[in-house]
Design an enzyme around this catalytic site. Structure first.
Site, PDB file in Angstrom:
ATOM      1  N   ASP A  32       1.223 -14.001   5.156  1.00  0.00           N
ATOM      2  CA  ASP A  32       2.408 -13.144   5.068  1.00  0.00           C
ATOM      3  C   ASP A  32       3.618 -14.062   4.900  1.00  0.00           C
ATOM      4  O   ASP A  32       3.558 -15.257   5.199  1.00  0.00           O
ATOM      5  CB  ASP A  32       2.564 -12.259   6.312  1.00  0.00           C
ATOM      6  CG  ASP A  32       3.266 -10.947   5.990  1.00  0.00           C
ATOM      7  OD1 ASP A  32       2.655  -9.874   6.154  1.00  0.00           O
ATOM      8  OD2 ASP A  32       4.430 -11.012   5.519  1.00  0.00           O
ATOM      9  N   LEU A  69      -2.878  -6.592   0.563  1.00  0.00           N
ATOM     10  CA  LEU A  69      -1.909  -5.624   1.081  1.00  0.00           C
ATOM     11  C   LEU A  69      -0.485  -6.142   0.955  1.00  0.00           C
ATOM     12  O   LEU A  69       0.470  -5.430   1.264  1.00  0.00           O
ATOM     13  CB  LEU A  69      -2.220  -5.320   2.554  1.00  0.00           C
ATOM     14  CG  LEU A  69      -3.652  -4.864   2.853  1.00  0.00           C
ATOM     15  CD1 LEU A  69      -3.874  -4.788   4.374  1.00  0.00           C
ATOM     16  CD2 LEU A  69      -3.935  -3.520   2.224  1.00  0.00           C
ATOM     17  N   GLY A  71       3.151  -7.621  -0.432  1.00  0.00           N
ATOM     18  CA  GLY A  71       4.146  -7.103  -1.373  1.00  0.00           C
ATOM     19  C   GLY A  71       4.967  -6.019  -0.708  1.00  0.00           C
ATOM     20  O   GLY A  71       4.740  -5.645   0.443  1.00  0.00           O
ATOM     21  N   SER A  73       6.166  -2.356   0.040  1.00  0.00           N
ATOM     22  CA  SER A  73       5.394  -1.116   0.013  1.00  0.00           C
ATOM     23  C   SER A  73       6.241   0.148   0.038  1.00  0.00           C
ATOM     24  O   SER A  73       5.743   1.244   0.275  1.00  0.00           O
ATOM     25  CB  SER A  73       4.391  -1.098   1.163  1.00  0.00           C
ATOM     26  OG  SER A  73       5.082  -1.130   2.374  1.00  0.00           O
ATOM     27  N   SER A 109      -1.001   2.768  -4.874  1.00  0.00           N
ATOM     28  CA  SER A 109      -0.294   3.796  -4.103  1.00  0.00           C
ATOM     29  C   SER A 109      -0.288   5.124  -4.834  1.00  0.00           C
ATOM     30  O   SER A 109      -0.329   5.178  -6.071  1.00  0.00           O
ATOM     31  CB  SER A 109       1.154   3.340  -3.883  1.00  0.00           C
ATOM     32  OG  SER A 109       1.943   4.410  -3.424  1.00  0.00           O
ATOM     33  N   ASN A 110      -0.192   6.196  -4.056  1.00  0.00           N
ATOM     34  CA  ASN A 110       0.017   7.523  -4.648  1.00  0.00           C
ATOM     35  C   ASN A 110       1.315   7.572  -5.445  1.00  0.00           C
ATOM     36  O   ASN A 110       1.483   8.461  -6.280  1.00  0.00           O
ATOM     37  CB  ASN A 110       0.007   8.600  -3.563  1.00  0.00           C
ATOM     38  CG  ASN A 110       1.213   8.505  -2.652  1.00  0.00           C
ATOM     39  OD1 ASN A 110       2.287   9.001  -2.996  1.00  0.00           O
ATOM     40  ND2 ASN A 110       1.087   7.857  -1.503  1.00  0.00           N
ATOM     41  N   TYR A 134       8.961   1.012  -7.424  1.00  0.00           N
ATOM     42  CA  TYR A 134       7.778   0.677  -6.639  1.00  0.00           C
ATOM     43  C   TYR A 134       6.521   1.229  -7.314  1.00  0.00           C
ATOM     44  O   TYR A 134       5.529   0.514  -7.522  1.00  0.00           O
ATOM     45  CB  TYR A 134       7.931   1.244  -5.218  1.00  0.00           C
ATOM     46  CG  TYR A 134       6.677   1.177  -4.406  1.00  0.00           C
ATOM     47  CD1 TYR A 134       6.097  -0.044  -4.088  1.00  0.00           C
ATOM     48  CD2 TYR A 134       6.053   2.339  -3.959  1.00  0.00           C
ATOM     49  CE1 TYR A 134       4.920  -0.094  -3.344  1.00  0.00           C
ATOM     50  CE2 TYR A 134       4.900   2.289  -3.208  1.00  0.00           C
ATOM     51  CZ  TYR A 134       4.328   1.072  -2.908  1.00  0.00           C
ATOM     52  OH  TYR A 134       3.171   1.013  -2.184  1.00  0.00           O
ATOM     53  N   ARG A 172       3.328  17.257   4.174  1.00  0.00           N
ATOM     54  CA  ARG A 172       2.717  16.659   2.973  1.00  0.00           C
ATOM     55  C   ARG A 172       1.526  15.786   3.339  1.00  0.00           C
ATOM     56  O   ARG A 172       0.549  15.704   2.596  1.00  0.00           O
ATOM     57  CB  ARG A 172       3.791  15.845   2.233  1.00  0.00           C
ATOM     58  CG  ARG A 172       3.267  14.992   1.083  1.00  0.00           C
ATOM     59  CD  ARG A 172       4.397  14.282   0.365  1.00  0.00           C
ATOM     60  NE  ARG A 172       3.887  13.215  -0.485  1.00  0.00           N
ATOM     61  CZ  ARG A 172       3.654  11.976  -0.063  1.00  0.00           C
ATOM     62  NH1 ARG A 172       3.896  11.642   1.194  1.00  0.00           N
ATOM     63  NH2 ARG A 172       3.169  11.074  -0.902  1.00  0.00           N
TER      64      ARG A 172
END
Lengths: 267, 267, 267, 267, 267, 267
Positions: A32, A69, A71, A73, A109-110, A134, A172
């Site tokens: 990280d 993971l 970057g 987000s 990602s969605n 993003y 949601r």
């Protein structure tokens, strides 16, 4: 598997996986840009900026598998997105290519398909409709994974993560919730199937409310076990419903679709 | 339309369009990082690097329409692709957003879908399969166009250009050939339809040999007129056929699929 | 064919067909609630209200073929739509069933699918999305035709007419224009193919700008010959373009989508 | 191409192709079980039974390309179908595999899909629905071609021939007519494209009445030029229309669907 | 939700829902043309004919949600179908539009798609194929719902009810059975999701034998719990199987497809 | 059902079904070319070669239902495949047609679609891609079943059997495993549904790893109950994973795709 690399290990998801993936390999290498705390006996800690190609090359060397993971987000100004999610991905794939092409779990990602409406049902062949810089950066990353697979045979599980947290906290998320257990079982499966390929998988639990169809990747044999319905009643009682025309109710990407472009001088 | 901007105007395609699009607006603004020669009476020449956000902002100000041909148009090392095709597109879309959102013709490429086989037939909803960093950068650009349309209403014609030159010079180009006349008529149409949206259009002439299906964008009313068949006999006689398993015969992206990643220290 | 019935023969389309379909049968029977003028030698004129079941039964008796243009052809208050387009169709199909089931050309409308966007491409299996009570009445009529075919074998050509007039007069009509010649050739074909069935056909010419795909009914062998492109330049010069977000530019049904429900006390 | 083999050269189609394909190679090798008449200067004549594996092996040796028209081309008793269309195809593919895998044009038939209704539109991915033992034997042949392509790379153009004769003689043939010129141009194309693969192509001219969609094989660049419409008026006047529920009007395979299984003792 | 309206509350389904939906609102308003018996403390009873526009307007005023079960629910003569299912729906939607557009559950029917065969699998985008005047009236109602949603934003759950009763009583009902519990849970869900839209939902339990696919409406998060399999053995033993070519075995609409048009003078 | 015929009853699958299907009929008629051992009280044993038409006719006479497991079930030389799987099927269908058309369960195979990749998901409408002569013979058999259904109404359940054994013994079988219990329940269902038709069903259990989609045949109401996951851990520990590019990992047909054509002189 001797050494599993988890990038972004100091982040929310990264920290979760640091706890939960230790059984997959004798050595966990964790990286990280932020502080990673103290290393456990089985851990190697590497402070590393993903936009530093040489550092990423060193980071990947010797690893048999990668859970990427790292970057940014959430939405941010372009210069941040670029350094972490564009440069970072380019560096990661070049390093992997040079070091034996370990399998990669790519945290997409969605928000790569965020402008699709919640009344639509998407599978792996749906067109992308990113909902911000993003989201665009995630389309870029998926595109890099696809190209490295077609050109070099580098295998990647592209996971379009919904909302990976202990429980849904908005209405949601009854659709997007991805239980940590289900994410873990997906990672396990991606590392153990004989042939992974480069599938696009929607990272969501077996929720009754669902916009996503993973049947095209049933060859992986992964089946989520959790269902957000167990939180539905509690959520109905404690969280006010959004208006029927709120972005969080209309678009799969939710409130991200209501965000603008972040100026370069924002903090 | 008062002022039409053509980026990359010193390049092959750019120079061609400089000659052919003058009727669309009283003023042509032409930009390139390379020398543009002498300005005609109706021309404004701007030397400009696309990765310079401020310069691009100035460039776009006052334009009613943009034909974006600028950037690297073949495979290259990442740093070149990034500055011209990633940064360049980000700068262009931000400038357009700030200056009245003139319609954009975005020169995408068949290399965004280059790893599809020539026996497949693609339409606008086909999944992308880029065949190199150049192809990935085009997927990025398409993704920016999509996001700016969904979020802001910025309209773009995404044109996946095949091979735009006077005549096909390889057997593969019997399918990919895009006559300059047909490209011009597409640009005219994109600027004059009442609603453009953000369509993906395969830039090819009405060739008998065809891998691409534009029927989903028939709402534009654009129909190519040329057919590469008129060059077929000549080509059969003068250009040796590639082997039946050559990349130029297997993949839609042709020889690009056989290229590797260009090292940063290449010239 | 001995006797061809044209309903709504005093209307715009009806009068046009009265002139153009005389060659199909020795006797034309023409009906309307309005005055039909003087009968030619080959004509039988019948003043008839379509909501009068007994009158419609008489009207249909002895006819070998029916072109059903009668009824209200624009939005109106419910009581008008009901009497002409609901009752009228019920009466027509019952009469046809009792009198040998002559083939029917049913004038349906693009307003049965009017809320689809102009960027969508529809074929015969598209879902209906009517844009008003008129559109709903056309879905009803199509549904009656379908049921009488499945249950009794009554054959109908359901024609979702675009804009049948001599030339397009709005930009939207570049897509919806249906030349009278093309309508005539479709009617001829529907009456002469050995098996008609109950196809849904989009009634439009071979326009470059197109939202509709008739390939599923290519078994009829009908091909329109005209193209609205010949009127494009004139239209561009003489008719101002609507705004890019005007209903006439967004929806296939055009301005009908902007209409409300007509109150019963309107004239 | 040095030597082109045409099997079944004494049959109707074979004789037609004997006249029309001579330009493709210096030597035509022609085979049939029936008498082939006198050899022209460029012809080699071979009397050969397709169920004789050794004879077929000899026949194929030295050939660069094969147009396989041999075998039974209408319904017959099983023992006849088996010897010519099952054994014959097995022998042909084995011989081809052993002798350099020359490209094969395989004369399949619309009777492989004959039980689809004429109101359906089929493309290359349609399910087979053979209408008799003959049709079943064609599905078998297509299946052999597919397997030899996947396993060995043997390339075949599978042509589901409609009705290849000078002019249509039934109403059904308005859809199925395949002009000899169009068949010739398809064969030429199949032999000259750099990569043929193993496509399924419907062998029909560019008829207005059409049940078949060849768009998936547009990569071949073949376009038929003829249209049965030029015979329509003549046909309408001279050939009575079949009843609307006759097999020739209902099913794509026409009257073959009304045939039974031929007993072994039939002549 | 303060007041829930159930129309047709004296009918079979209506009475069932009167018992089961009381928990949804403090006040149940119940209407029917037939006698509704005595009102419970939480009930308002309204005798009302659905073809009376003013009465329906009064009925709807003050309601927050509507379960529309009123109208004729089997085949009948046209005048009956028209007054209850055509006029009734027009009146209901106009009343809803004027009174705040409460959400509507519209009881449509499998008879809107009754002529599809039982070997077909339908989802929400299947074409309608009504099996009688009753089925046509349901297509009309669905069409009204669609139009009011597109034009005004009125939200409706269109439920194509299979066979809602305590247990299946024919073999066909193994597929169409819709348990009362499952219907109740669907209604609850339709009233509580943040955005309902205007979905078409097949009203069937989670039966093993199934012709219908609700995956397109998984965004609602509704999942039926019951399965007709628990009644299969009993049914097999007690109810004779219909012949393999009986309408109840061939068509999804079952015996309705064997019914004719009811004459106006039938009782 | 009075008499159930099982062909191939001495084979692996046949013997399994001999034990498990006795409850379906008072009399089991069992046939094989090999020795069938001693007959139980309810059994009739018939030694019979499937390529003997007269013998097959005798065999089928008097049977109400047929489970056709006879024939060669792995790759072999053509003469073996032809006699058992081509001639055998022709004889069986002719015999069935002459003797009242009892329902047939036809044991087809995944090798009829073996060249599809394991990353593809197939349903009943997938194109066939046989992986050898054995696979081609199964396509032939499916084609016969289809033709006899369309022409005569003969009903067949075409079962593309995966791997029917007690437990999976290779990694590929995690997807193809078909538990004997699930096969039995499918046979029971096929014999008891009122209308069977001629469906293609993938014979696999409810495995998490899955390439096949049986949703199109949900009208049968058959649901497999077993899941190969219970064997996964054991298999992972005891059976080495094949290489990621091994045929058993790439193609649905597994190692069959790596087999050649067997020469006629092989034993």
């Amino acid at each position: 598997m001797q050494r599993l690399l988890i990038t972004g290990a100091a982040g929310f998801l990264g920290n979760m996986m640091r706890q939960r993936l230790a059984h997959l390999a004798p050595i966990l290498r964790l990286s990280d840009v932020a502080d990673l705390g103290a290393a456990a006996a089985n851990e190697e800690l590497v402070q590393c900026n993903l936009d530093d190609a040489a550092a990423v090359d060193d980071l990947v060397a010797g690893c048999d598998a990668i859970v990427h993971l790292g970057g940014r987000s959430i939405e941010d100004k372009w210069s941040v997105i670029r350094q972490s999610n564009i440069e970072g991905v380019v560096n990661l794939y070049e390093a992997a290519r040079k070091h034996g092409m370990p399998r990669i779990i790519f945290a997409s990602s969605n928000h790569a398909i965020g402008y699709h409406k919640q009344t639509e049902r998407l599978d792996a062949s749906a067109t992308t409709r990113p909902d911000g810089l993003y989201g665009v950066s995630k389309v870029f990353g998926e595109s890099m994974a696809s190209m490295y697979y077609d050109k070099f045979g580098q295998q990647t599980a592209i996971v379009r993560i919904g909302s990976c947290l202990d429980a849904p906290v908005t209405h949601r998320m009854l659709a997007t919730w991805f239980s940590p257990d289900d994410f873990v079982s997906l990672i396990e499966r991606a590392f153990t199937v004989p042939h992974l390929g480069c599938p696009i998988i929607y990272g969501a639990s077996d929720n009754s409310t669902s916009w996503w169809d993973n049947s095209q990747t049933a060859y992986l044999g992964w089946q989520p076990k959790d269902n957000s319905d167990k939180f539905r009643d509690h959520l109905m009682k404690t969280v006010p419903q959004p208006a029927p025309d709120a972005p969080d109710v209309i678009y799969q990407g939710g409130v991200f679709t209501a965000d603008g472009i972040h100026p370069e001088d924002e903090d």
